[in-house]
Design an enzyme around this catalytic site. Structure first.
Site, PDB file in Angstrom:
ATOM      1  N   HIS A   1      20.389  54.001  19.141  1.00  0.00           N
ATOM      2  CA  HIS A   1      21.842  54.203  19.013  1.00  0.00           C
ATOM      3  C   HIS A   1      22.299  55.049  20.201  1.00  0.00           C
ATOM      4  CE1 HIS A   1      22.886  52.910  14.810  1.00  0.00           C
ATOM      5  NE2 HIS A   1      21.581  52.696  14.875  1.00  0.00           N
ATOM      6  N   GLY A   2      23.616  55.123  20.368  1.00  0.00           N
ATOM      7  CA  GLY A   2      24.155  56.002  21.400  1.00  0.00           C
ATOM      8  C   GLY A   2      23.647  55.642  22.779  1.00  0.00           C
TER       9      GLY A   2
ATOM     10  N   SER B   1      31.414  48.883  12.237  1.00  0.00           N
ATOM     11  CA  SER B   1      31.290  50.266  11.753  1.00  0.00           C
ATOM     12  C   SER B   1      32.286  50.527  10.627  1.00  0.00           C
ATOM     13  CB  SER B   1      31.587  51.235  12.899  1.00  0.00           C
ATOM     14  OG  SER B   1      32.975  51.156  13.224  1.00  0.00           O
TER      15      SER B   1
ATOM     16  N   GLU C   1      17.589  54.987   9.611  1.00  0.00           N
ATOM     17  CA  GLU C   1      17.437  55.961  10.700  1.00  0.00           C
ATOM     18  C   GLU C   1      16.646  57.167  10.226  1.00  0.00           C
ATOM     19  OE1 GLU C   1      20.896  56.581  13.144  1.00  0.00           O
ATOM     20  OE2 GLU C   1      20.481  58.714  13.356  1.00  0.00           O
TER      21      GLU C   1
ATOM     22  N   ILE D   1      25.617  49.457  21.770  1.00  0.00           N
ATOM     23  CA  ILE D   1      26.581  49.783  22.826  1.00  0.00           C
ATOM     24  C   ILE D   1      28.005  49.626  22.305  1.00  0.00           C
ATOM     25  CG2 ILE D   1      27.442  49.102  25.111  1.00  0.00           C
ATOM     26  CD1 ILE D   1      24.512  48.076  25.658  1.00  0.00           C
TER      27      ILE D   1
ATOM     28  N   HIS E   1      25.815  59.613  20.377  1.00  0.00           N
ATOM     29  CA  HIS E   1      27.006  58.760  20.348  1.00  0.00           C
ATOM     30  C   HIS E   1      28.113  59.308  21.265  1.00  0.00           C
ATOM     31  CE1 HIS E   1      25.167  57.504  16.423  1.00  0.00           C
ATOM     32  NE2 HIS E   1      25.473  56.333  16.939  1.00  0.00           N
TER      33      HIS E   1
ATOM     34  N   ASP F   1      22.453  54.475   6.775  1.00  0.00           N
ATOM     35  CA  ASP F   1      22.239  55.699   7.532  1.00  0.00           C
ATOM     36  C   ASP F   1      22.264  56.896   6.593  1.00  0.00           C
ATOM     37  OD1 ASP F   1      22.051  57.789   9.220  1.00  0.00           O
ATOM     38  OD2 ASP F   1      23.783  57.272  10.463  1.00  0.00           O
TER      39      ASP F   1
ATOM     40  N   ASP G   1      27.042  48.547  10.778  1.00  0.00           N
ATOM     41  CA  ASP G   1      26.606  49.706  11.579  1.00  0.00           C
ATOM     42  C   ASP G   1      26.846  50.989  10.780  1.00  0.00           C
ATOM     43  OD1 ASP G   1      25.713  51.014  13.890  1.00  0.00           O
ATOM     44  OD2 ASP G   1      27.719  51.124  14.765  1.00  0.00           O
ATOM     45  N   HIS G   2      25.833  51.817  10.668  1.00  0.00           N
ATOM     46  CA  HIS G   2      25.948  53.111   9.969  1.00  0.00           C
ATOM     47  C   HIS G   2      26.520  52.991   8.550  1.00  0.00           C
ATOM     48  CE1 HIS G   2      24.773  55.554  13.413  1.00  0.00           C
ATOM     49  NE2 HIS G   2      25.522  54.768  14.151  1.00  0.00           N
TER      50      HIS G   2
HETATM   51  P1  13P Z   1      27.593  54.530  22.155  1.00  0.00           P
HETATM   52  O1  13P Z   1      28.642  55.492  21.697  1.00  0.00           O
HETATM   53  O2  13P Z   1      26.650  55.184  23.120  1.00  0.00           O
HETATM   54  O3  13P Z   1      28.154  53.276  22.701  1.00  0.00           O
HETATM   55  O4  13P Z   1      26.699  54.139  20.869  1.00  0.00           O
HETATM   56  C1  13P Z   1      27.146  53.188  19.945  1.00  0.00           C
HETATM   57  C2  13P Z   1      26.330  53.165  18.688  1.00  0.00           C
HETATM   58  O5  13P Z   1      25.264  53.734  18.588  1.00  0.00           O
HETATM   59  C3  13P Z   1      26.862  52.390  17.557  1.00  0.00           C
HETATM   60  O6  13P Z   1      26.078  52.519  16.407  1.00  0.00           O
HETATM   61  O1  G3H Z   2      28.219  54.737  16.164  1.00  0.00           O
HETATM   62  C1  G3H Z   2      29.434  54.676  16.257  1.00  0.00           C
HETATM   63  C2  G3H Z   2      30.131  53.528  16.881  1.00  0.00           C
HETATM   64  O2  G3H Z   2      30.479  53.818  18.214  1.00  0.00           O
HETATM   65  C3  G3H Z   2      31.327  53.136  16.070  1.00  0.00           C
HETATM   66  O3  G3H Z   2      32.359  54.063  16.174  1.00  0.00           O
HETATM   67  O4  G3H Z   2      33.111  54.427  13.803  1.00  0.00           O
HETATM   68  O5  G3H Z   2      34.637  54.928  15.751  1.00  0.00           O
HETATM   69  O6  G3H Z   2      34.070  52.577  15.117  1.00  0.00           O
HETATM   70  P1  G3H Z   2      33.612  54.016  15.152  1.00  0.00           P
HETATM   71 ZN    ZN Z   3      25.153  54.417  16.157  1.00  0.00          ZN
END
Ligand code: 13P
Ligand code: G3H
Ligand code: ZN
Length: 311
Positions: free
Chosen positions: A211-212, A50, A134, A255, A180, A104, A82-83
């Site tokens: 996600h989430g 992320s 997304e 996750i 999330h 995203d 991620d994102h």
């Molecule tokens: P959680 O916060 O439910 O673990 O989701 C993680 C996520 O979607 C990362 O992109």
């Molecule tokens: O979608 C979010 C993930 O849980 C990553 O979280 O940006 O705090 O690393 P973070």
């Molecule tokens: Zn996410």
């Protein structure tokens, strides 16, 4: 053993009615715990980075740790952004060797989301990298962006078809009620399976992403709280709902929060029981084992991906 894309993995996952876990990584112990679990389960695996992880660890460290994990384990691993917030960060990750990226732009208008996503797809596909985007908005907090329950919007099935056709993405993250973080539902947990089924029927060959999707297992919250934590009212997505989504068209389940809880519970417990200990290896070792057990549990009992490593 190599860094691979998710294309073939998702195809097999959809055929087989299981999902592949995408776990967030921030340091060596997290990577080792996840990879050890995937190796024991001989499972396909996505490790994702992320913006917060890049800020904390610097993506080059994470990339090198993932390369070490591949060499050590003999597994194929997908390294996923991620994102991703814009084309610049996507370009940087692709140039650094990521095999999969998420753009995203879901907080923009439909047309702007398409324009930005298409630009990313053109850049990524020319370099053999796959793209997740997304449509719809999840509630919850990620990085600096916080979306209230009122501002969250579920994915519209017809828009989803148009979005995939016009952008050419490889997988689509949808909003059907997950969010999330550790506080996903105020009352009864509920996912919109009807919507998931409609989306799946309208685009059967598009892998869907949730996600989430942490369950926020009560025993880990309780363990954190027993040893000095204060995490009241946390509630996640029940595992049977995730299992059901994995048996439908959801091919990737994200996750992070469950790993954070497992790690923190282990560290809190160790330090509470060994107050004179101050060697980080003494408490990071149990933290790594806790991550491994959590990921094994997810692979075996939630995702259903044991044995899905293609080698
Ligand atoms: P959680 O916060 O439910 O673990 O989701 C993680 C996520 O979607 C990362 O992109
Ligand atoms: O979608 C979010 C993930 O849980 C990553 O979280 O940006 O705090 O690393 P973070
Ligand atoms: Zn996410």
């Amino acid at each position: 053993m190599a860094l691979v894309t998710s294309k073939e993995l998702f195809r097999k996952a959809q055929e087989g009615g299981y999902a592949i876990g995408a776990f967030n990584v921030n340091n060596m112990e997290i990577i080792q715990g996840i990879v050890d679990a995937a190796k024991e389960e001989n499972s396909a695996l996505i490790l994702q980075v992320s913006a917060g992880a890049r800020k904390y660890a610097n993506s080059i460290y994470l990339k090198k740790l993932v390369e070490a994990a591949i060499e050590d384990s003999g597994l194929d691993i997908v390294l996923h952004l991620d994102h991703g917030e814009d084309l610049d960060i996507v370009k940087k990750c692709i140039d650094d060797g990521f095999t999969s990226v998420m753009i995203d732009a879901s907080h923009h208008s439909f047309e702007e989301n398409i324009r930005i996503t298409k630009e990313v797809v053109d850049y990524a596909h020319a370099r053999g990298v796959v793209v997740e985007a997304e449509l719809g908005r999840l509630a919850g907090v990620e990085d600096a962006i916080s979306v209230s329950k009122e501002d969250a919007t579920y994915t519209d099935p017809d828009q989803a078809v148009e979005f995939v056709e016009r952008t050419g993405i490889d997988s689509l993250a949808i909003a059907i009620g997950t969010s999330h973080g550790a506080y996903k539902f105020k009352g009864e947990p509920k996912l919109d399976f009807e919507r998931l089924e409609i989306i799946g029927k309208k685009m059967p060959s598009t892998p869907l992403v949730l996600h989430g999707a942490s369950t926020v297992l009560p025993e880990f919250v309780a363990l954190c709280n027993k040893y000095g934590g204060n995490i009241p009212g946390a509630q996640g997505v029940p595992e049977d709902m995730l299992r059901r989504a994995a048996s439908m068209n959801v091919a990737k389940i994200n996750i992070d929060t469950d790993l954070r809880l497992a790690m923190t519970a282990a560290i809190r417990q160790f330090l509470a029981e060994n107050p004179s200990e101050f060697d980080p290896r003494k408490y990071l070792g149990p933290a790594r084992s806790a991550i491994k057990e959590m990921v094994r549990h997810k692979i075996k009992n939630v995702l259903g991906s044991s044995g899905s490593n293609l080698r």
